[in-house]
Write an enzyme that holds these catalytic residues in place. Structure first.
Site, PDB file in Angstrom:
ATOM      1  N   LYS A   1       0.821  -1.207   0.000  1.00 52.95           N
ATOM      2  CA  LYS A   1       0.000   0.000   0.000  1.00 52.95           C
ATOM      3  C   LYS A   1       0.860   1.264   0.000  1.00 52.95           C
ATOM      4  CE  LYS A   1      -4.302  -1.717   0.691  1.00 52.95           C
ATOM      5  NZ  LYS A   1      -5.535  -1.350  -0.034  1.00 52.95           N
TER       6      LYS A   1
ATOM      7  N   ASP B   1      -8.178   0.188   6.712  1.00 54.76           N
ATOM      8  CA  ASP B   1      -8.007  -0.879   7.694  1.00 54.76           C
ATOM      9  C   ASP B   1      -6.648  -0.760   8.371  1.00 54.76           C
ATOM     10  OD1 ASP B   1     -10.312  -2.547   7.750  1.00 54.76           O
ATOM     11  OD2 ASP B   1      -9.806  -3.331   5.782  1.00 54.76           O
TER      12      ASP B   1
END
Length: 395
Positions: free
Chosen positions: A75, A123
């Site tokens: 990410k 998250d």
């Protein structure tokens, strides 16, 4: 569970918008950005010959995203890149001229950035990247996190100076709340999932991920025949499948998308032939993949470029973590978080099933690629599931 892609668009050329987002020229744009990140290094690609022999294939390689840009996951490539692209575009409008990556820490750009607020839901890993990008360029950042996110992951984001807003419910609830608040206050939402009318920014996030695919293709001794890639909303899987389809053409590998049994929104979308939002169920140990509503943008790519969709159970994911941590033979030890080993877990599950191996064309000459999408981004959780300290080699 395993199903082959029966969508009418399967095997068709990507939508021209997605080609522009994921092709070699797009990857070159990401490389230009990374060239101005002094902390950037290509992540390791590990061969696991002992595991390959055990599972009856010619080769298994793992692209290890744990060291990526100091953030512990793939990410790191997406959110920060999108933030920088968006702020530089705003600076270009304000200054009346193009603004290059070399200027992203200049006084002029940082003054413009200081008047912007970047928001997202996460998250854990995506928010960490967005917060790092905002800090790097001098923008304010607000991160929305649902109530199930661990305190360790919250702290890892807060250290970049981001304001944290806790949201009751699940990841999908935090996405909705982040978009609502940002729209009301004129903030820039940098989401890794899309919705109608909102594709450009999640497209930039996915574009960032193509850097890891390009690194992998360059480093592999031979192209893979099969790729097992995990999915939450589908951004990583779409970036991998789409970029490989574009750069490898007829030699592209068979792409298998792997999800948790408890959060299999893409699997259900493949069954339905369209994006499907599924009901929330019991939480999965694969926290970074716990998504119940697929990204329509990712689905548009995967409906064409993915060949199969499958699910893995909780025990499968934990077993893959432990197998990577405690390898056989001379295979290297790899620290994989709860979601990091899900792709490999998918292959291990298929490898023991002769019918499904045959359905995917996995024979003794197969060359398997999986991506360790995260390291121990929650060290306490890693210790609980493996009995090992992620900072120490197994002994």
């Amino acid at each position: 569970m395993l199903i082959l892609n029966s969508h009418p668009d399967h095997g068709a050329a990507l939508d021209p918008r997605d080609t522009a987002m994921l092709d070699a020229a797009a990857t070159a744009e990401v490389a230009a950005y990374l060239a101005h990140r002094p902390d950037h290094r290509p992540t390791p690609l590990h061969a696991l010959p002992a595991l390959a022999t055990e599972l009856g294939v010619a080769a298994i390689h793992i692209k290890d995203e744990g060291p990526r840009l100091g953030l512990g996951s793939f990410k790191a490539l997406g959110g920060a890149y999108a933030v920088i692209r968006l702020v530089l575009a705003e600076a270009g409008r304000a200054l009346g001229r193009p603004v290059d990556y070399a200027e992203m820490q200049s006084g002029a750009v940082r003054r413009i950035a200081s008047g912007l607020t970047i928001a997202c839901a996460t998250d854990g890993n995506h928010g960490r990247s967005v917060a790092q990008g905002a800090e790097l360029i001098g923008a304010r950042c607000v991160i929305f996190m649902h109530e199930r996110v661990s305190d360790a992951r919250v702290a890892a984001i807060a250290r970049f100076g981001a304001e944290i807003v806790r949201v009751p419910g699940t990841y999908d609830d935090s996405v909705t709340e982040a978009a609502r608040v940002a729209n009301e206050r004129g903030w820039i939402t940098v989401s890794d999932t899309s919705w109608p009318g909102y594709e450009h920014i999640p497209g930039l996030v996915m574009q960032g991920y193509t850097a890891l695919v390009a690194e992998t293709v360059k480093a592999l001794p031979a192209p893979p025949t099969h790729v097992f890639v995990q999915a939450g909303v589908g951004g990583l899987a779409a970036a991998v499948a789409g970029h490989m389809a574009l750069v490898l053409g007829d030699t592209r590998p068979t792409m298998i998308v792997v999800e948790p049994e408890r959060a299999a929104c893409l699997y259900e979308s493949a069954r339905a032939g369209r994006p499907v939002k599924i009901a929330h169920g019991e939480p999965t140990v694969m926290a970074m993949l716990e998504c119940y509503d697929p990204s329509p943008l990712a689905w548009r790519v995967l409906s064409r470029a993915a060949d199969a969709f499958m699910t893995v159970g909780e025990d499968d994911a934990v077993a893959a973590m432990n197998r990577l941590a405690r390898p056989a033979g001379d295979d290297p030890a790899i620290v994989a978080g709860e979601s990091g080993g899900a792709g490999l877990a998918g292959f291990i599950r298929i490898a023991g099933d002769t019918t499904r191996r045959a359905a995917l064309g996995i024979g003794p000459d197969a060359r398997i690629l999986a991506i360790n999408s995260e390291g121990a981004t929650d060290p306490e959780r890693y210790r609980a599931l493996t009995g090992l300290d992620p900072a120490m080699p197994p002994g």
